[in-house]
Design a protein around this motif. Structure first.
Motif, mmCIF file in Angstrom:
data_model
loop_
_atom_site.group_PDB
_atom_site.id
_atom_site.type_symbol
_atom_site.label_atom_id
_atom_site.label_comp_id
_atom_site.label_asym_id
_atom_site.label_seq_id
_atom_site.Cartn_x
_atom_site.Cartn_y
_atom_site.Cartn_z
ATOM 1 N N SER A 309 0.826 -1.206 0.000
ATOM 2 C CA SER A 309 0.000 0.000 0.000
ATOM 3 C C SER A 309 0.861 1.259 0.000
ATOM 4 N N PRO A 310 0.621 2.191 -0.941
ATOM 5 C CA PRO A 310 1.294 3.495 -0.866
ATOM 6 C C PRO A 310 0.845 4.216 0.411
ATOM 7 N N THR A 311 1.799 4.664 1.193
ATOM 8 C CA THR A 311 1.490 5.215 2.510
ATOM 9 C C THR A 311 1.823 6.701 2.630
ATOM 10 N N TRP A 312 2.904 7.137 1.999
ATOM 11 C CA TRP A 312 3.319 8.534 2.092
ATOM 12 C C TRP A 312 3.953 8.964 0.784
ATOM 13 N N PRO A 313 3.558 10.086 0.216
ATOM 14 C CA PRO A 313 2.544 11.032 0.670
ATOM 15 C C PRO A 313 1.148 10.410 0.795
ATOM 16 N N LEU A 314 0.325 11.019 1.609
ATOM 17 C CA LEU A 314 -1.034 10.533 1.804
ATOM 18 C C LEU A 314 -1.849 10.670 0.522
ATOM 19 N N GLY A 315 -2.909 9.869 0.441
ATOM 20 C CA GLY A 315 -3.871 10.030 -0.645
ATOM 21 C C GLY A 315 -3.508 9.342 -1.940
ATOM 22 N N LEU A 316 -2.453 8.544 -1.946
ATOM 23 C CA LEU A 316 -2.079 7.808 -3.151
ATOM 24 C C LEU A 316 -2.651 6.401 -3.108
ATOM 25 N N LYS A 317 -2.891 5.833 -4.270
ATOM 26 C CA LYS A 317 -3.342 4.446 -4.351
ATOM 27 C C LYS A 317 -2.826 3.814 -5.635
ATOM 28 N N LEU A 318 -2.804 2.490 -5.641
ATOM 29 C CA LEU A 318 -2.383 1.755 -6.824
ATOM 30 C C LEU A 318 -3.439 1.851 -7.917
ATOM 31 N N LEU A 319 -3.020 1.654 -9.156
ATOM 32 C CA LEU A 319 -3.966 1.562 -10.267
ATOM 33 C C LEU A 319 -4.529 0.145 -10.309
ATOM 34 N N GLY A 320 -5.827 0.019 -10.397
ATOM 35 C CA GLY A 320 -6.436 -1.305 -10.434
ATOM 36 C C GLY A 320 -6.021 -2.127 -11.627
ATOM 37 N N THR A 321 -5.654 -1.465 -12.720
ATOM 38 C CA THR A 321 -5.263 -2.193 -13.929
ATOM 39 C C THR A 321 -3.829 -2.679 -13.900
ATOM 40 N N GLU A 322 -3.006 -2.151 -12.968
ATOM 41 C CA GLU A 322 -1.593 -2.544 -12.944
ATOM 42 C C GLU A 322 -1.137 -3.082 -11.596
ATOM 43 N N GLY A 323 -1.687 -2.568 -10.498
ATOM 44 C CA GLY A 323 -1.242 -3.021 -9.188
ATOM 45 C C GLY A 323 0.202 -2.637 -8.937
ATOM 46 N N ALA A 324 0.935 -3.471 -8.206
ATOM 47 C CA ALA A 324 2.350 -3.256 -7.908
ATOM 48 C C ALA A 324 3.167 -4.104 -8.872
ATOM 49 N N GLY A 325 4.048 -3.466 -9.638
ATOM 50 C CA GLY A 325 4.698 -4.164 -10.744
ATOM 51 C C GLY A 325 6.104 -4.627 -10.458
ATOM 52 N N GLU A 326 6.567 -5.520 -11.321
ATOM 53 C CA GLU A 326 7.917 -6.063 -11.208
ATOM 54 C C GLU A 326 8.969 -4.960 -11.364
ATOM 55 N N VAL A 327 8.756 -4.068 -12.352
ATOM 56 C CA VAL A 327 9.711 -3.007 -12.618
ATOM 57 C C VAL A 327 9.105 -1.626 -12.407
ATOM 58 N N THR A 329 5.621 0.641 -10.778
ATOM 59 C CA THR A 329 4.395 0.684 -9.984
ATOM 60 C C THR A 329 3.794 2.088 -10.077
ATOM 61 N N PRO A 330 2.758 2.274 -10.889
ATOM 62 C CA PRO A 330 2.116 3.585 -10.941
ATOM 63 C C PRO A 330 1.224 3.793 -9.718
ATOM 64 N N VAL A 331 1.238 5.004 -9.181
ATOM 65 C CA VAL A 331 0.326 5.394 -8.106
ATOM 66 C C VAL A 331 -0.401 6.658 -8.548
ATOM 67 N N GLN A 332 -1.642 6.783 -8.068
ATOM 68 C CA GLN A 332 -2.441 7.920 -8.506
ATOM 69 C C GLN A 332 -3.098 8.620 -7.324
ATOM 70 N N GLY A 333 -3.505 9.866 -7.553
ATOM 71 C CA GLY A 333 -4.163 10.662 -6.522
ATOM 72 C C GLY A 333 -3.770 12.112 -6.664
ATOM 73 N N GLU A 334 -4.520 12.981 -6.008
ATOM 74 C CA GLU A 334 -4.237 14.409 -6.105
ATOM 75 C C GLU A 334 -2.832 14.748 -5.622
ATOM 76 N N ASN A 335 -2.362 14.042 -4.602
ATOM 77 C CA ASN A 335 -1.033 14.341 -4.078
ATOM 78 C C ASN A 335 0.086 13.910 -5.011
ATOM 79 N N ALA A 336 -0.241 13.126 -6.033
ATOM 80 C CA ALA A 336 0.773 12.785 -7.032
ATOM 81 C C ALA A 336 1.216 14.030 -7.804
ATOM 82 N N ARG A 337 0.372 15.059 -7.816
ATOM 83 C CA ARG A 337 0.730 16.285 -8.548
ATOM 84 C C ARG A 337 1.989 16.933 -7.980
ATOM 85 N N GLY A 338 2.233 16.736 -6.704
ATOM 86 C CA GLY A 338 3.392 17.350 -6.083
ATOM 87 C C GLY A 338 4.666 16.542 -6.198
#
Length: 384
Positions: A309-327, A329-338
């Motif tokens: 689980s992405p924990t910090w910064p807050l508000g991030l989550k994994l993409l349902g289509t990719e999850g956590a990858g071998e090479v 791992t995309p994470v998404q959320g408003e805090n990804a902008r920073g």
């Protein structure tokens, strides 16, 4: 997990991915386990720690005694490195390690094998061909069976006092072995988060049924051997197990690290003492940051609960289509902008020690001090 700003400052010169352990949180988790055990000694589950320095740190604290190992080669290695009481949590068919055990008087005095079938006993005897007397413990099925359903893990074929007593008599009749104890692991209590009234009901029913049956099994075994230990429980069921007067010790390990699987328990919630950092390498969109690596999936049923689980910064989550990858791992959320290329995102693992099969070192944070601890992997050990 505590102060990520502090962790980032202390590890700023490290190249991700890397893992950290907050030693203050680790110690507080250890103290909380002892509190929950209410005076019953706690055996450290090595599979949930996989770092000798942290196993030793737990054993040095009042309330902890002994290790539950998961591999006989691991148990031999720990015994030869000073651990003096190791109970195998699982049967072994490692013939080479069995021969080593039977040829080493000190190891044989420190290690107890787990069995639940006479065929295991016969294999041990055939593999060792004599030598030191082998200590054994009987693993008894602790699952709940209700309305035709089996609720719990599939472990031992032993369930009733009669079945356990029959195998016990075969053990004590053979001078090659010494029967020293019995174990019950109630996974349907220890391993299920309190996410619904139905689960809470199952846990109460299971605790009641097991207490009665465990007492009957222990009484039966005392007819044939003086038991040194009656082991039960896991991090998620310490209170239930230690409340049973038949139980002489409980086992815990994951609660020292506080993985995500414990986030939804009613009676306790350990601190998040272990996490790992990944580096941002891509920015596909303003709301998505792509991390390097990170696909460390926990064992068990292949579903969302086993993902990190992405924990910090807050508000991030994994993409349902990719999850956590071998090479990647995309994470998404408003805090990804920073997030910028080269920044770090901190992840928590679903379980505990398995994560350390990915890291040679743990960055140990204690206040504002940073040191390194070597994992099993870092010592060149892979026990499966």
């Amino acid at each position: 997990m505590g102060d990520f700003d502090r962790y980032e400052r202390l590890t700023a010169d490290l190249e991700p991915p890397y893992a950290v352990v907050d030693l203050a949180a680790f110690r507080r988790n250890a103290d909380d386990l002892v509190r929950r055990a209410g005076g019953t000694p706690i055996r450290v589950a090595s599979k949930s720690v996989r770092c000798r320095a942290l196993i030793t740190a737990a054993l040095d604290r009042p309330g902890f005694h002994g290790v539950m190992g998961y591999s006989l080669p691991e148990a031999l290695w720990l015994a030869r490195n000073g651990v003096d009481d190791i109970l195998m949590g699982y049967p072994t068919v490692h013939r080479g390690a069995l021969r080593e055990l039977a040829a080493d008087a000190e190891a044989a005095a420190r290690i107890t094998l787990m069995i639940d079938d006479y065929e295991q006993l016969a294999l041990i005897k055939a593999a060792t061909g004599g030598g030191e007397r082998i200590r054994v413990c009987l693993d008894v099925d602790a699952s709940l069976r209700i309305l035709g359903q089996h609720l719990g893990v599939r472990r031992s074929p032993l369930r009733t006092p009669e079945q356990v007593l029959a195998l016990a008599r075969r053990v004590v009749a053979d001078n090659a072995f010494e029967l020293v104890g019995v174990m019950f692991y109630e996974a349907q209590i220890a391993g299920l988060p309190d996410t619904s009234p139905a689960i809470r009901l199952v846990k109460r029913l299971s605790a009641s049924e097991l207490s009665d049956r465990r007492g009957a099994v222990v009484d039966a075994l005392k007819q044939v051997a003086p038991l040194r230990l009656v082991n039960s429980g896991g991090t998620g069921s310490i209170e239930v197990s230690s409340a049973d007067p038949a139980v002489t010790e409980v086992t815990a390990g994951s609660g020292l690290y506080g993985p995500t699987l414990f986030d939804k328990y009613d009676v306790f919630q350990p601190e998040h003492a272990v996490a790992y950092a990944l580096g941002v390498v891509r920015r596909p969109t303003p709301r998505i940051a792509t991390l390097y690596g990170g696909g460390y999936i926990a064992s068990g049923p292949a579903k969302k609960s086993r993902l990190p689980s992405p924990t910090w910064p807050l508000g991030l989550k994994l993409l349902g289509t990719e999850g956590a990858g071998e090479v990647q791992t995309p994470v998404q959320g408003e805090n990804a902008r920073g997030l910028r290329i080269g920044d770090r995102v901190w992840m928590r693992y679903a379980k505990a020690g398995e994560m350390l099969e990915r890291f040679d070192r743990l960055q140990a944070i204690d206040g504002d001090e940073l040191t390194e601890l070597v994992t099993y992997r870092g010592e060149g050990k892979n026990f499966g």
